[in-house]
Design an enzyme around this catalytic site. Structure first.
Site, short mmCIF file in Angstrom:
data_model
loop_
_atom_site.label_atom_id
_atom_site.label_comp_id
_atom_site.label_asym_id
_atom_site.label_seq_id
_atom_site.Cartn_x
_atom_site.Cartn_y
_atom_site.Cartn_z
N SER A 199 -13.01 5.20 -110.64
CA SER A 199 -12.74 6.62 -110.85
C SER A 199 -12.63 7.35 -109.52
O SER A 199 -13.29 6.99 -108.55
CB SER A 199 -13.90 7.22 -111.67
OG SER A 199 -13.88 8.63 -111.61
N TYR A 223 -23.28 8.53 -112.87
CA TYR A 223 -22.07 7.86 -113.40
C TYR A 223 -21.17 7.42 -112.24
O TYR A 223 -20.80 6.25 -112.14
CB TYR A 223 -21.29 8.80 -114.33
CG TYR A 223 -19.85 8.40 -114.45
CD1 TYR A 223 -18.85 9.10 -113.76
CD2 TYR A 223 -19.48 7.30 -115.21
CE1 TYR A 223 -17.54 8.70 -113.83
CE2 TYR A 223 -18.16 6.89 -115.28
CZ TYR A 223 -17.19 7.61 -114.58
OH TYR A 223 -15.89 7.21 -114.63
N LYS A 271 -20.07 3.54 -110.57
CA LYS A 271 -18.69 3.09 -110.25
C LYS A 271 -18.62 2.61 -108.81
O LYS A 271 -18.06 1.55 -108.50
CB LYS A 271 -17.69 4.23 -110.46
CG LYS A 271 -17.45 4.60 -111.91
CD LYS A 271 -16.86 3.43 -112.71
CE LYS A 271 -16.51 3.84 -114.13
NZ LYS A 271 -16.01 2.70 -114.93
C1 WQD Z 1 -11.12 19.42 -115.15
C2 WQD Z 1 -11.06 20.88 -114.72
C3 WQD Z 1 -13.20 21.97 -114.72
C4 WQD Z 1 -13.75 21.75 -119.07
C5 WQD Z 1 -14.24 14.34 -114.98
C6 WQD Z 1 -15.20 13.36 -114.40
C7 WQD Z 1 -14.46 12.25 -113.73
C8 WQD Z 1 -13.45 11.65 -114.68
C9 WQD Z 1 -12.53 12.71 -115.26
C10 WQD Z 1 -14.35 9.63 -115.60
C11 WQD Z 1 -12.21 21.28 -113.79
C12 WQD Z 1 -12.27 22.59 -115.76
C13 WQD Z 1 -13.23 21.62 -117.80
C14 WQD Z 1 -13.90 23.03 -119.64
C15 WQD Z 1 -13.00 24.00 -117.64
N1 WQD Z 1 -14.10 10.95 -115.71
N2 WQD Z 1 -12.86 22.72 -117.10
N3 WQD Z 1 -13.51 24.12 -118.89
O1 WQD Z 1 -14.49 17.24 -113.92
O2 WQD Z 1 -12.18 16.75 -112.94
O3 WQD Z 1 -13.49 14.91 -113.96
O4 WQD Z 1 -13.36 13.69 -115.87
O5 WQD Z 1 -14.02 8.90 -114.71
O6 WQD Z 1 -15.39 11.27 -113.35
O7 WQD Z 1 -15.95 14.03 -113.41
O8 WQD Z 1 -12.52 16.66 -115.42
O9 WQD Z 1 -11.67 17.63 -117.49
O10 WQD Z 1 -14.15 17.90 -116.95
O11 WQD Z 1 -12.45 19.18 -115.65
O12 WQD Z 1 -12.67 25.00 -116.99
O13 WQD Z 1 -14.38 23.23 -120.79
O14 WQD Z 1 -11.17 21.70 -115.86
O15 WQD Z 1 -13.96 22.97 -114.05
O16 WQD Z 1 -11.71 22.22 -112.86
P1 WQD Z 1 -13.21 16.49 -113.98
P2 WQD Z 1 -12.74 17.83 -116.47
#
Ligand code: WQD
Length: 332
Positions: A124, A148, A152
């Site tokens: 990741s 997590y 990885k």
């Molecule tokens: C994306 C953007 C949030 C939800 C995570 C894991 C990473 C990988 C992918 C496994 C950010 C914003 C999100 C919400 C929001 N997983 N957001 N409201 O955090 O980039 O990565 O998932 O490998 O390890 O960390 O993905 O989809 O949670 O967030 O505003 O309800 O959307 O702040 O900017 P992230 P995400």
């Protein structure tokens, strides 16, 4: 060629099994159904009109893993199985370290015993932590901010050490950016248990009136519109990247890391607006405080995967938004 896919009924695993079957690989899946359903097997077989063997079991159970290798000549492994919720890992670190590390060490020990030394590992972009610059290259500093992500990174280190101990291994470490979307058929997709942590599954549930309102975590980041920027990659593109990686490890030896992203960053507001436009829906939204641990922006330098694996993501965010909503409308 026979490929063992651990976690092959999960979100990315199931899409990858579809592409393996489409490419006439024989597939065995081991999955403990902790974050998937047995019915996914039927849908994969419906999409591909091909069958595959499913072993319902835990990769932490070495006897189950060994039985697979005893009864089959496995040419290579794609290792997806593992817990992957960032927030949960902070609350339950031992569960994450035990499950993700112990299962992987079990798998690798059995692979070594049966002299199967070809593996594609699901890593990741979270191993980069907060990048010093963008786009992110594979040789950037690695650091993690949650258990997590640390599992990885630890598994990546185990794989690199394994290669140093025996150069017969061929290992492709794939660092995913943000997988979203679903297969066009609407038969497989992302089914997060409970309230989704990730952006797209949350948007979809608000659009589908299952959740009230999308909370946008902060609009004061150092980005084009103040909301977080990420590199979203369609899960089908991501799956095709695994096919390229399998082809590569079957022909080569060595260990290497590859970013699987599009190389383009989109903000939360851009994703929401695109989702509303292509699906002709309104998504209730409000700006709230930042989510602890989030970074401003993260997107890949995707050139290495293209140069070495011959992989390039093709689908844009419009298709990701359409396919995500199509899946939910058909299933949830
Ligand atoms: C994306 C953007 C949030 C939800 C995570 C894991 C990473 C990988 C992918 C496994 C950010 C914003 C999100 C919400 C929001 N997983 N957001 N409201 O955090 O980039 O990565 O998932 O490998 O390890 O960390 O993905 O989809 O949670 O967030 O505003 O309800 O959307 O702040 O900017 P992230 P995400």
């Amino acid at each position: 060629m026979k490929i063992l896919v651990t976690g092959g009924l999960g979100y990315i695993g199931s899409h990858t099994v579809v592409e393996l079957l489409n490419d006439n690989y024989e597939v065995i899946v081991i999955d403990n159904l902790s974050n998937s359903k047995e019915s996914v097997k039927d849908n994969i077989e419906k999409i591909t009109n091909k069958e595959f063997e499913l072993v319902i079991g835990d990769v932490c159970n070495k006897d189950i893993v060994e039985d697979i290798f005893k009864n089959n000549k496995i040419d290579a492994v794609i290792h997806f199985a593992g817990y992957k919720a960032v927030g949960e890992s902070v609350a339950k670190p031992l569960m994450y370290y035990h499950n993700n590390l112990f299962s992987t060490i079990n798998l690798l020990e059995v692979m070594e015993k049966y002299e199967c030394r070809r593996i594609v590992f699901s890593s990741s972009a979270t191993v980069y932590g907060k990048p010093e610059s963008l786009p992110i290259k594979e040789d950037f500093k690695l650091s993690t901010t949650n258990p997590y992500g640390t599992t990885k990174l630890m598994i990546e280190d185990i794989l690199r050490d394994l290669y140093v101990s025996n150069n017969d291994w061929s290992i492709a470490i794939l660092r995913y950016f943000n997988p979203v979307g679903a297969h066009k058929s609407g038969l497989i997709g992302e089914d997060p248990n409970g309230i989704p942590n990730n952006l797209m599954p949350y948007i979809v549930k608000v659009a589908n009136k299952e959740l009230e309102c999308l909370s946008i975590f902060g609009d004061d980041y150092d980005t084009k519109d103040g909301t977080g920027v990420r590199d979203y990659i369609h899960v089908v593109d991501l799956s095709l990247g695994h096919i390229k990686a399998i082809e590569y490890v079957l022909k080569n030896k060595g260990v290497d890391e590859y970013n699987l992203g599009t190389g383009k960053g989109y903000s939360v507001l851009e994703m929401v607006k695109t989702f509303e436009k292509v699906n002709n829906v309104n998504v209730n939204k409000k700006i709230v405080e930042r989510r602890p641990g989030d970074i401003d922006a993260c997107y890949a330098d995707s050139r290495k995967a293209k140069e070495i694996l011959g992989f390039e993501a093709k689908k844009g965010i419009e298709e990701m938004c359409l396919d995500s909503y199509n899946y939910v409308k058909k299933n949830l």
